[in-house]
Design an enzyme around this catalytic site. Structure first.
Site, PDB file in Angstrom:
ATOM      1  N   ASP A  55       0.933  -1.249  -0.147  1.00 43.03           N
ATOM      2  CA  ASP A  55      -0.095   0.162  -0.047  1.00 43.03           C
ATOM      3  C   ASP A  55       0.840   1.211  -0.052  1.00 43.03           C
ATOM      4  OD1 ASP A  55      -2.047   1.490   0.114  1.00 43.03           O
ATOM      5  OD2 ASP A  55      -2.930   0.834   2.254  1.00 43.03           O
ATOM      6  N   ASP A  56       0.715   2.098  -0.953  1.00 41.91           N
ATOM      7  CA  ASP A  56       1.444   3.162  -0.992  1.00 41.91           C
ATOM      8  C   ASP A  56       2.984   3.146  -1.063  1.00 41.91           C
ATOM      9  OD1 ASP A  56      -1.158   4.593  -1.041  1.00 41.91           O
ATOM     10  OD2 ASP A  56      -0.476   6.000   0.809  1.00 41.91           O
ATOM     11  N   CYS A  95      -6.035   4.285  -3.836  1.00 43.58           N
ATOM     12  CA  CYS A  95      -6.381   2.806  -3.522  1.00 43.58           C
ATOM     13  C   CYS A  95      -7.423   2.056  -4.305  1.00 43.58           C
ATOM     14  CB  CYS A  95      -6.601   2.780  -1.888  1.00 43.58           C
ATOM     15  SG  CYS A  95      -5.054   3.387  -1.088  1.00 43.58           S
ATOM     16  N   ARG A  99      -7.266  -1.192  -6.619  1.00 39.76           N
ATOM     17  CA  ARG A  99      -7.643  -2.785  -6.330  1.00 39.76           C
ATOM     18  C   ARG A  99      -8.714  -3.181  -6.947  1.00 39.76           C
ATOM     19  NH1 ARG A  99      -5.576  -2.926  -0.869  1.00 39.76           N
ATOM     20  NH2 ARG A  99      -4.086  -0.889  -0.646  1.00 39.76           N
ATOM     21  N   LYS A 149      -6.143  -5.268   3.969  1.00 38.22           N
ATOM     22  CA  LYS A 149      -6.866  -4.161   3.443  1.00 38.22           C
ATOM     23  C   LYS A 149      -7.867  -4.466   2.321  1.00 38.22           C
ATOM     24  CE  LYS A 149      -6.173   0.614   1.926  1.00 38.22           C
ATOM     25  NZ  LYS A 149      -5.531   1.737   1.736  1.00 38.22           N
ATOM     26  N   HIS A 151     -10.759  -2.663   1.106  1.00 35.90           N
ATOM     27  CA  HIS A 151     -11.086  -1.203   0.449  1.00 35.90           C
ATOM     28  C   HIS A 151     -11.738  -1.286  -0.984  1.00 35.90           C
ATOM     29  CE1 HIS A 151      -9.089   3.141   0.714  1.00 35.90           C
ATOM     30  NE2 HIS A 151     -10.501   3.126   0.773  1.00 35.90           N
ATOM     31  N   SER A 176      -9.064   1.692   4.581  1.00 36.43           N
ATOM     32  CA  SER A 176      -7.574   2.138   4.967  1.00 36.43           C
ATOM     33  C   SER A 176      -7.662   2.189   6.680  1.00 36.43           C
ATOM     34  CB  SER A 176      -7.363   3.284   4.160  1.00 36.43           C
ATOM     35  OG  SER A 176      -6.062   4.011   4.625  1.00 36.43           O
ATOM     36  N   HIS A 255       1.424   2.363   4.228  1.00 42.26           N
ATOM     37  CA  HIS A 255       0.335   3.465   4.170  1.00 42.26           C
ATOM     38  C   HIS A 255       0.588   4.105   5.635  1.00 42.26           C
ATOM     39  CE1 HIS A 255      -3.343   5.876   4.080  1.00 42.26           C
ATOM     40  NE2 HIS A 255      -3.444   5.610   3.001  1.00 42.26           N
ATOM     41  N   ASP A 307      -0.156  -0.748  -4.817  1.00 43.23           N
ATOM     42  CA  ASP A 307      -1.636  -0.304  -5.705  1.00 43.23           C
ATOM     43  C   ASP A 307      -1.292   1.060  -6.042  1.00 43.23           C
ATOM     44  OD1 ASP A 307      -1.028   1.090  -3.181  1.00 43.23           O
ATOM     45  OD2 ASP A 307      -3.043   1.118  -2.220  1.00 43.23           O
ATOM     46  N   ASN A 308      -0.258   1.866  -5.613  1.00 39.40           N
ATOM     47  CA  ASN A 308      -0.105   3.199  -6.137  1.00 39.40           C
ATOM     48  C   ASN A 308       1.206   3.558  -5.447  1.00 39.40           C
ATOM     49  OD1 ASN A 308      -2.670   3.838  -4.177  1.00 39.40           O
ATOM     50  ND2 ASN A 308      -0.688   4.868  -3.603  1.00 39.40           N
ATOM     51  N   LYS A 328       2.071   9.432  -5.569  1.00 37.34           N
ATOM     52  CA  LYS A 328       0.452   9.233  -5.477  1.00 37.34           C
ATOM     53  C   LYS A 328      -0.219  10.587  -5.821  1.00 37.34           C
ATOM     54  CE  LYS A 328      -2.858   7.571  -1.755  1.00 37.34           C
ATOM     55  NZ  LYS A 328      -3.047   7.222  -0.407  1.00 37.34           N
TER      56      LYS A 328
END
Length: 525
Positions: A55-56, A95, A99, A149, A151, A176, A255, A307-308, A328
């Site tokens: 994540d992130d 996010c 996903r 997660k 989301h 999140s 994240h 994810d990003n 991001k």
């Protein structure tokens, strides 16, 4: 039973133009396809799949991607023994839509998971008529589980949870982990509270098992241990039952705000971000150990990506995009190009690929490797089997870049064709603030480019030096081709109903005591 694929070499003599030479070529081709058929049909059991999703996480955050102080021994091991991607993309710089694309093989615009992200009180979620990887595998008898997660929505009576989307089991936080008051998130030992701003006025963050709240607020210091135990138990049980399995682990790490339990806190030289990343890496190591002990490792494809891009506004606690531009929230490379690793001992040769690939391609690849049927919908992903196993050219020539708030009015913000990327619109983002690059922060407002900004990503992955038509008149034909590809793609894109624009209802926020009062403070168990 073991079956070894033995493909004969094609001698130079077979390349002659004689009638006999052509017959020998036909015999060779027949033998090649017979080998492939027997390899797929006679293998002891269908392959297992473990999908790891950070994540992130930025392109430059892992040790195996060049970060000097990240401690990621297990991911580095996967990279050394597997195929590491240099040109791998998610589909959105935030996010939820990213996903949705990962699990469905379709751009988020088709499923309606846009604009922005889903919240605890969101009425919408990943539509139930979308087909996830888990739902593709279920008819073949796969055991399926998700941890971490989600989301992709909760909804009324949990209608959008993983257990409604093809997963047998789920343990995790359905959104999140910063979507709740900060006081319940202890990042490090109990005397150090989390630093930063989180959502207030909402319920504390819940830990759910399947569709039941197991703990609220969740104890973050024990969370990763619970995930690791759940994952290893799931794998061990499936192996004992001789059942193929699919494990999806979308981690909360890295994240912001970061957290780490006792086994990871203060363990790295990279501070809180490094400790969180190390904790995630440790869980990956536990999963690897379990695969090895159960004997499943040689029949399991492990795929890792994120994810990003990094949330640069958090500075040293937001991640690192390496040489890529911004992060991001933006459609620059730093927002959507991600680290990615495919690992399968004995099947995927160690190496590095510069071919273009995407999260969109994971569903059709898993379907191909397992023999599952593809959903009867428009898919944007392509099968990566030949790229992974035979290291052939990718079937993907293009990558489309939508902003966090895609619309039919603006369409694509950017498009990559081969080594070239054209920006039709550029815009900064709050998530990418604090950097010296003035193109990244939110103050860099929406700007249209006609002709589009054109970059050679092979020579300039940082997108610093746009190519000028005045200097390169030969590029005009390339631009015309890019515009044609864009026009054809957008003509066939059908936007689904926006799930985010369905609005919110505070009564949908997960609460372990749904009838209690006053909310949200009474939601505690």
């Amino acid at each position: 039973m073991e079956f070894h694929l033995a493909v004969p070499r094609l001698p130079p003599a077979l390349c002659s133009n004689t009638k006999g030479g052509l017959h020998r070529i036909m015999d060779y081709i027949f033998l090649l396809y017979l080998n492939v058929f027997l390899f797929r049909s006679c293998s002891a059991s269908p392959p297992n799949f473990v999908l790891l999703f950070a994540d992130d996480l930025g392109f430059g955050d892992l040790g195996c991607y060049g970060h000097p102080s990240s401690l990621t021994p297990n991911l580095d091991r996967l990279a050394a023994g597997g195929l590491r991607f240099t040109d791998f993309y998610c589909t959105s710089p935030v996010c939820s839509p990213s996903r949705a694309s990962l699990l469905t093989g379709r751009y988020q615009t088709r499923s309606g998971v846009y604009p922005g992200v889903l919240y605890p009180s969101s009425k919408g979620g990943l539509p139930l008529n979308e087909t996830t990887i888990a739902e593709v595998l279920k008819p073949l008898g796969y055991a399926t589980a998700a941890i971490g997660k989600w989301h992709l929505g909760v909804g009324a009576n949990g209608k959008y949870l993983p257990t409604r989307q093809g997963f047998d089991e789920y343990l995790g936080i359905p959104y999140s982990h910063d979507m709740g008051p900060c006081y319940n998130l202890t990042c490090f030992p109990p005397d150090v509270k989390c630093f930063g701003l989180c959502d207030v006025g909402t319920v504390t963050v819940p830990l759910m098992h399947n569709e039941i709240i197991k703990q609220q607020p969740v104890n973050f210091l024990d969370l990763e241990r619970a995930y690791s135990d759940f994952a290893t138990s799931f794998i061990s049980t499936a192996v004992k039952k001789n059942q193929p399995f699919f494990l999806y682990y979308p981690s909360h790490h890295t994240h912001y705000p970061q957290y780490a339990g006792p086994g990871a806190a203060w363990r790295t030289s990279r501070g809180k971000f490094g400790d969180a990343l190390f904790e995630f890496d440790t869980t990956i190591g536990n999963i690897m150990t379990t695969l090895e002990k159960t004997g499943a490792i040689n029949n399991t494809l492990i795929f890792f990506t994120a994810d990003n891009g990094p949330e640069l506004m958090r500075m040293s606690r937001g991640g690192n995009a390496g040489p890529l531009k911004c992060g991001k929230g933006t459609t620059y490379e730093g927002g959507m190009r991600e680290p990615a690793i495919a690992f399968w001992p004995g099947t995927i040769k160690p190496g590095v690929t510069h071919e273009i690939a995407s999260t969109l391609d994971i569903l059709p690849t898993i379907a191909s490797l397992s023999g599952a049927k593809l959903p009867q919908v428009v898919l944007d992903g392509v099968d990566m089997t030949d790229l992974l196993i035979y290291q052939q050219k990718s079937k993907r020539e293009t990558m489309m870049f939508y902003p966090t708030d895609p619309s039919e009015m603006y369409g694509l913000f950017a498009l990559r064709l081969g080594n070239y990327k054209a920006h039709f619109y550029t815009r900064g983002a709050t998530h990418s603030g604090t950097t010296p690059d003035q193109a990244c922060p939110v103050f860099a407002v929406l700007k249209a480019h006609d002709p589009p900004l054109l970059f050679d990503l092979e020579a300039d992955p940082s997108e610093n030096y746009p190519l000028l038509l005045a200097d390169r008149p030969d590029l005009q034909a390339l631009l015309e081709r890019i515009k044609k590809v864009k026009e054809q793609f957008e003509a066939l894109m059908v936007f689904g109903e926006s799930q985010m624009l369905k609005g919110e209802d505070p009564n949908l926020e997960p609460c372990c005591n749904p009838q209690c009062n006053p909310k949200p403070s009474c939601c505690h168990c």
